[in-house]
Write a protein that holds these residues in place. Structure first.
Motif, PDB file in Angstrom:
ATOM      1  N   GLY A   1       0.776  -1.232   0.000  1.00 47.58           N
ATOM      2  CA  GLY A   1       0.000   0.000   0.000  1.00 47.58           C
ATOM      3  C   GLY A   1       0.805   1.279   0.000  1.00 47.58           C
ATOM      4  N   VAL A   2       2.126   1.177  -0.160  1.00 45.73           N
ATOM      5  CA  VAL A   2       2.990   2.359  -0.130  1.00 45.73           C
ATOM      6  C   VAL A   2       3.706   2.500  -1.469  1.00 45.73           C
ATOM      7  N   PHE A   3       3.647   3.703  -2.056  1.00 47.57           N
ATOM      8  CA  PHE A   3       4.409   3.994  -3.274  1.00 47.57           C
ATOM      9  C   PHE A   3       5.832   4.367  -2.871  1.00 47.57           C
ATOM     10  N   LYS A   4       6.817   3.676  -3.441  1.00 48.58           N
ATOM     11  CA  LYS A   4       8.221   3.994  -3.180  1.00 48.58           C
ATOM     12  C   LYS A   4       8.880   4.383  -4.494  1.00 48.58           C
ATOM     13  N   GLN A   5       9.487   5.559  -4.502  1.00 53.76           N
ATOM     14  CA  GLN A   5      10.170   6.008  -5.713  1.00 53.76           C
ATOM     15  C   GLN A   5      11.415   5.155  -5.926  1.00 53.76           C
ATOM     16  N   ARG A   6      11.559   4.619  -7.130  1.00 54.88           N
ATOM     17  CA  ARG A   6      12.700   3.755  -7.453  1.00 54.88           C
ATOM     18  C   ARG A   6      13.672   4.408  -8.424  1.00 54.88           C
ATOM     19  N   SER A   7      13.191   5.309  -9.263  1.00 52.19           N
ATOM     20  CA  SER A   7      14.082   6.006 -10.193  1.00 52.19           C
ATOM     21  C   SER A   7      13.407   7.270 -10.698  1.00 52.19           C
ATOM     22  N   LYS A   8      14.223   8.173 -11.240  1.00 49.69           N
ATOM     23  CA  LYS A   8      13.657   9.394 -11.818  1.00 49.69           C
ATOM     24  C   LYS A   8      14.609   9.952 -12.854  1.00 49.69           C
ATOM     25  N   PHE A   9      14.033  10.716 -13.767  1.00 53.55           N
ATOM     26  CA  PHE A   9      14.799  11.447 -14.771  1.00 53.55           C
ATOM     27  C   PHE A   9      14.155  12.819 -14.905  1.00 53.55           C
ATOM     28  N   ASN A  10      14.951  13.867 -14.796  1.00 52.33           N
ATOM     29  CA  ASN A  10      14.438  15.232 -14.896  1.00 52.33           C
ATOM     30  C   ASN A  10      14.837  15.861 -16.225  1.00 52.33           C
ATOM     31  N   ILE A  11      13.862  16.512 -16.847  1.00 52.26           N
ATOM     32  CA  ILE A  11      14.109  17.303 -18.055  1.00 52.26           C
ATOM     33  C   ILE A  11      14.103  18.751 -17.587  1.00 52.26           C
ATOM     34  N   SER A  12      15.265  19.390 -17.643  1.00 54.82           N
ATOM     35  CA  SER A  12      15.437  20.666 -16.958  1.00 54.82           C
ATOM     36  C   SER A  12      15.125  21.909 -17.779  1.00 54.82           C
ATOM     37  N   ASN A  13      14.970  21.756 -19.114  1.00 55.15           N
ATOM     38  CA  ASN A  13      14.667  22.945 -19.914  1.00 55.15           C
ATOM     39  C   ASN A  13      14.049  22.557 -21.252  1.00 55.15           C
ATOM     40  N   LYS A  14      13.546  23.555 -21.969  1.00 56.47           N
ATOM     41  CA  LYS A  14      12.874  23.310 -23.253  1.00 56.47           C
ATOM     42  C   LYS A  14      13.812  22.713 -24.296  1.00 56.47           C
ATOM     43  N   GLU A  15      15.065  23.140 -24.301  1.00 57.74           N
ATOM     44  CA  GLU A  15      16.017  22.633 -25.291  1.00 57.74           C
ATOM     45  C   GLU A  15      16.223  21.136 -25.112  1.00 57.74           C
ATOM     46  N   GLN A  16      16.352  20.688 -23.878  1.00 59.71           N
ATOM     47  CA  GLN A  16      16.517  19.260 -23.618  1.00 59.71           C
ATOM     48  C   GLN A  16      15.250  18.496 -24.019  1.00 59.71           C
ATOM     49  N   ALA A  17      14.082  19.057 -23.729  1.00 60.76           N
ATOM     50  CA  ALA A  17      12.815  18.420 -24.104  1.00 60.76           C
ATOM     51  C   ALA A  17      12.715  18.287 -25.623  1.00 60.76           C
ATOM     52  N   LYS A  18      13.079  19.340 -26.346  1.00 58.37           N
ATOM     53  CA  LYS A  18      13.041  19.296 -27.816  1.00 58.37           C
ATOM     54  C   LYS A  18      13.979  18.221 -28.357  1.00 58.37           C
ATOM     55  N   ALA A  19      15.166  18.096 -27.776  1.00 59.84           N
ATOM     56  CA  ALA A  19      16.130  17.089 -28.222  1.00 59.84           C
ATOM     57  C   ALA A  19      15.587  15.679 -27.990  1.00 59.84           C
ATOM     58  N   ILE A  20      14.954  15.450 -26.862  1.00 61.76           N
ATOM     59  CA  ILE A  20      14.365  14.145 -26.557  1.00 61.76           C
ATOM     60  C   ILE A  20      13.237  13.838 -27.538  1.00 61.76           C
ATOM     61  N   ILE A  21      12.383  14.815 -27.802  1.00 60.40           N
ATOM     62  CA  ILE A  21      11.273  14.635 -28.750  1.00 60.40           C
ATOM     63  C   ILE A  21      11.813  14.295 -30.140  1.00 60.40           C
TER      64      ILE A  21
END
Length: 102
Positions: free
Chosen positions: A73-93
């Motif tokens: 019954g508990v959600f535990k975070q196991r991993s994460k990835f942060n997209i820190s700006n629009k340029e990085q988001a555009k590159a991923i897209i």
């Protein structure tokens, strides 16, 4: 700087929103949340803003993709990835469109 563990008994879901317990000030403001997958292992994408400690203003929106495992019954975070700006988001897209021929 903080560990996310949300109790399901209160019917709460994981969030990136964070309030400083000492000052009561909102430090991270969640703007939106989308489930990418659900189940014992859930993947969620959050749109959020960080508060600038010097100015007190919230910065440009950022994205965090997080993977949670639900145990007893508990959600535990196991991993994460942060997209820190629009340029990085555009590159991923751009790469995803190329790889998946979208």
């Amino acid at each position: 700087f903080f560990e996310e563990v949300i109790m399901d008994t209160e019917n709460l879901e994981p969030t990136v929103e964070y309030t400083d317990e000492e000052t009561g000030e909102l430090v991270i403001k969640e703007l939106a949340k989308e489930y990418l997958s659900k189940g014992a292992w859930s993947t969620m994408m959050f749109l959020y803003q960080d508060r600038n400690a010097k100015t007190g203003e919230f910065g440009e929106p950022k994205v965090s993709i997080r993977r949670y495992q639900k145990q007893q019954g508990v959600f535990k975070q196991r991993s994460k990835f942060n997209i820190s700006n629009k340029e990085q988001a555009k590159a991923i897209i751009t790469v995803l469109k190329k790889w998946y021929e979208l």
